[in-house]
Motif scaffolding. Structure first.
Motif, mmCIF file in Angstrom:
data_model
loop_
_atom_site.group_PDB
_atom_site.id
_atom_site.type_symbol
_atom_site.label_atom_id
_atom_site.label_comp_id
_atom_site.label_asym_id
_atom_site.label_seq_id
_atom_site.Cartn_x
_atom_site.Cartn_y
_atom_site.Cartn_z
ATOM 1 N N ALA B 227 32.424 31.528 41.437
ATOM 2 C CA ALA B 227 32.348 31.373 39.960
ATOM 3 C C ALA B 227 31.443 32.254 39.064
ATOM 4 C CB ALA B 227 31.909 30.001 39.703
ATOM 5 N N VAL B 231 32.311 34.673 36.274
ATOM 6 C CA VAL B 231 31.941 34.767 35.134
ATOM 7 C C VAL B 231 30.671 35.488 34.793
ATOM 8 C CG1 VAL B 231 30.721 32.738 33.789
ATOM 9 C CG2 VAL B 231 32.483 32.006 35.082
ATOM 10 N N LEU B 263 31.666 17.439 31.228
ATOM 11 C CA LEU B 263 32.983 17.333 30.720
ATOM 12 C C LEU B 263 32.064 18.888 29.582
ATOM 13 C CD1 LEU B 263 34.893 16.385 29.856
ATOM 14 C CD2 LEU B 263 34.113 15.542 27.872
ATOM 15 N N GLY B 266 33.580 22.770 32.171
ATOM 16 C CA GLY B 266 34.529 23.037 32.073
ATOM 17 C C GLY B 266 34.437 23.838 31.245
ATOM 18 N N ALA B 267 35.138 23.295 29.742
ATOM 19 C CA ALA B 267 35.080 23.757 28.550
ATOM 20 C C ALA B 267 34.236 24.691 28.661
ATOM 21 C CB ALA B 267 34.809 22.353 27.342
ATOM 22 N N ILE B 269 33.519 26.853 30.981
ATOM 23 C CA ILE B 269 33.558 28.212 31.653
ATOM 24 C C ILE B 269 35.651 28.548 31.025
ATOM 25 C CG2 ILE B 269 34.698 28.210 33.485
ATOM 26 C CD1 ILE B 269 32.765 27.043 34.809
ATOM 27 N N ILE B 270 36.101 28.001 30.447
ATOM 28 C CA ILE B 270 37.919 28.490 29.935
ATOM 29 C C ILE B 270 36.722 29.302 28.522
ATOM 30 C CG2 ILE B 270 39.762 27.450 28.452
ATOM 31 C CD1 ILE B 270 39.259 24.906 29.771
ATOM 32 N N MET B 273 35.817 32.659 29.941
ATOM 33 C CA MET B 273 36.588 33.830 30.418
ATOM 34 C C MET B 273 37.769 33.989 29.962
ATOM 35 S SD MET B 273 35.149 33.781 33.457
ATOM 36 C CE MET B 273 36.525 34.437 33.534
ATOM 37 N N ASN B 274 37.775 33.376 27.540
ATOM 38 C CA ASN B 274 38.704 33.725 27.271
ATOM 39 C C ASN B 274 37.939 34.823 26.652
ATOM 40 O OD1 ASN B 274 41.084 32.775 26.500
ATOM 41 N ND2 ASN B 274 40.134 30.440 26.876
ATOM 42 N N PRO B 277 36.786 38.124 30.102
ATOM 43 C CA PRO B 277 37.337 37.283 31.254
ATOM 44 C C PRO B 277 36.969 38.289 32.465
ATOM 45 C CG PRO B 277 39.277 39.299 29.389
ATOM 46 C CD PRO B 277 37.685 38.258 28.775
#
Lengths: 294, 304
Positions: B227, B231, B263, B266-267, B269-270, B273-274, B277
């Motif tokens: 990661a 990232v 929590l 995790g959000a 990271i998403i 990546m959006n 990327p």
């Protein structure tokens, strides 16, 4: 027959039946890979998430198992769609690492939601079969494992019908073979991808509910092993091959139960991983895989 | 002050781990084996100094050596699998290493105490720093000496022919092979270098923590190892560093959120990546920065 042989056959039976749940999880991984050429690390946790929603509904309603089961299926399907939208839809198509990382984030996220909602404690999951046993000659078939096997078989049959007898199935197969050509033929790529995620999510929901009822409880600690077992199943069968995932799941179940019997729980997973490693080295395409080494 | 020193020391381990995954990613492979190398390095270095009475530096180097040899050994079979299959194969490797340490019992009596890997109870008593009266800032400097050496080495590799070879393999294997690049050599070399750095990091970590357990080295650590560069970006060695900063600021900076920060983690990271990327410091950013730095030195335009 000697006791040892009896025991070995008994473990093969148990492993074969329990392996059907691995097969379902493996199908989820393999279908997404087949259609998108990308790994969805959040699939195991999708299945678990759906099972948890179902458990919540059960605690609120005390309803029949059918209701719990259907809730798991619907909830996992929705989670599957959320994963598609957040981790795949807006990512560059030819760069599989970004969705890999994003689905890993999703794995953490859903895991944490579950841990928060349940305070990390394992919770009892309703078992429709109770402790029913079926005697087959000198062997015992656990009722819940038998139920799991039958339901898994039914899901696989439905999936076969869907993939080979419907237009969505045709579109899915076209996209998995030639995404660009499929698009030129007027297939809406996004809609197919989203459908595959909903569909695999629903299969995951079935798997999650079955595993919950066979194990007897759900715990957030299940998500990582479920992910790894699903990946192992998909690779054993050959990533992208649905029949391969079924064979791989059953094989994994049988090997696990034998390893458990002969070496104990401390070495069970080690044997599984060694088998996976050997498979990847000597037969990288898996049992029924088309492409060697992807 | 000691809080910041230990924070910086932790950054050091994370950067080394990120760099070890970064060098493998350059060849287009994603390896989850770094956690396994890290674990092997930690146990080996710990055993050398605490059980066999080795001095510190040889112990840490032994950790690196063990990681490097394992990287070399994993590199060969891993060559037969590519892409996402490698992710799974190396994940299995990390789990195999973890379970091997779960089942490993090897303890000796040193004076009053029993030390060594004791299966599920972990490996206690790696107390070299403590026994020799090291202050936290000694540990910090010692760790960062390795971090800076690794950063410099990878920075230099990136600018050399070897770096070009690694990136060529990562960009397009077929094209790289057709210009005579030895794919096997490049991939195994990257895996060995990655294993070496991860092993060093593990050895340093074991001495810092004084206690290691197989639980610390599972799939989660492997996920973090990849990661950081993914990232942070794989455009240059600054990518993994950016990744470590991003995650560390999240992990340590969001502490006031208590349990909820995981929590958000995790959000985020998403979301990252959006938005980016290819990572925070991607190849495009590195090229733009290089152009910007080079611009003033260009000769002025000499008329038509």
């Amino acid at each position: 027959m000697t006791d040892l042989a009896l025991d070995i056959v008994q473990q093969i039976l148990n492993g074969f039946l329990f392996g059907s749940s691995y097969a379902l999880v493996g199908i989820g991984f393999t279908m997404i890979f087949g259609v998108m050429d990308k790994l969805n690390l959040a699939f195991g946790v999708t299945a678990l998430g759906g099972a948890y929603v179902a458990l919540g509904v059960f605690h609120l309603s005390r309803g029949p198992f059918v209701l719990v089961f259907l809730t798991a299926v619907v909830a996992s399907g929705l989670i599957g769609l959320v994963v598609e939208v957040t981790c795949f839809r807006w990512m560059p198509r030819d760069y599989p690492l970004a969705p890999l990382m994003a689905t890993m984030g999703m794995l953490f996220f859903i895991d944490e939601v579950v841990s928060h909602a349940t305070h990390g404690r394992p919770m009892a999951f309703p078992a429709p079969m109770g402790t029913a046993m079926l005697e087959v000659g000198p062997w015992l078939l656990r009722g819940d494992l038998g139920f799991m096997f039958l339901v898994a078989l039914a899901v696989m049959g439905l999936l076969w019908l869907l993939v080979y007898r419907t237009r969505l199935g045709l579109a899915t197969r076209a996209v998995s073979q030639q995404p660009v050509a499929a698009q030129l033929c007027g297939i809406a790529l996004r809609r197919v991808n989203a459908s595959v995620f909903v569909l695999t999510g629903m299969i995951g929901g079935v798997a999650g509910a079955l595993i919950g009822s066979a194990v007897g409880n759900l715990s957030p600690l299940l998500s990582l092993p479920l992910t790894v077992k699903g990946l192992v199943t998909a690779v054993l069968g050959g990533l992208g091959s649905i029949p391969g995932a079924i064979v791989g799941g059953l094989l994994l179940g049988v090997v696990e139960y034998q390893a458990l019997y002969f070496f104990g729980i401390g070495y069970r997973d080690m044997i599984t991983y060694l088998m996976l490693f050997a498979f990847l080295v000597f037969r990288p395409g898996g049992l029924l895989g088309q492409r060697a080494g992807g | 002050m000691e809080f910041y020193q230990s924070l910086l020391t932790l950054f050091g381990f994370r950067i080394l781990l990120g760099l070890s995954a970064y060098v493998v990613i350059l060849t287009g492979q994603i390896s989850m084996a770094q956690a396994g190398f890290y674990a092997a390095g930690a146990y080996a270095a710990g055993a050398a100094s605490a059980m066999w009475g080795w001095p510190l530096l040889p112990s840490i180097l032994l950790g690196g050596l063990v990681g490097g040899v394992l990287g070399f050994l994993v590199g060969f079979p891993a060559l037969r699998v590519r892409g996402l299959f490698l992710v799974i194969a190396t994940l299995a490797f990390t789990e195999i290493v973890r379970m091997a340490f779960l089942n490993l019992k090897y303890t000796i009596r040193v004076g009053e105490r029993t030390i060594g890997p004791a299966g599920a109870e972990g490996f206690r008593g790696i107390t070299y720093y403590y026994q020799h009266g090291w202050a936290p800032w000694h540990i910090l400097l010692f760790t960062w000496a390795f971090v800076l050496a690794a950063l410099l080495a990878f920075w230099a590799i990136d600018r050399s022919r070897a770096g070009a070879v690694l990136r060529a393999v990562g960009e397009d294997e077929l094209a790289a092979a057709s210009v005579g690049i030895n794919l096997t050599g490049a991939k195994v070399a990257a895996m060995t270098a990655g294993g070496l750095v991860a092993g060093l990091a593990g050895g340093l970590y074991a001495h810092y923590a004084t206690y290691v357990s197989q639980e610390d080295f599972g799939a989660l650590l492997a996920a973090f190892a990849i990661a950081y560069p993914l990232v942070g970006g794989t455009g240059s060695v600054l990518g993994p560093v950016a990744g470590v900063l991003f995650f560390s600021l999240l992990i340590d900076g969001l502490r006031f959120l208590g349990d909820w920060r995981n929590l958000l983690f995790g959000a985020l990271i998403i979301l990252m990546m959006n938005l980016r990327p290819h990572g925070i410091v991607d190849v495009g950013l590195v090229r733009r920065a290089a152009r910007l730095l080079r611009a003033p030195r260009r000769p002025a335009h000499a008329g038509p």
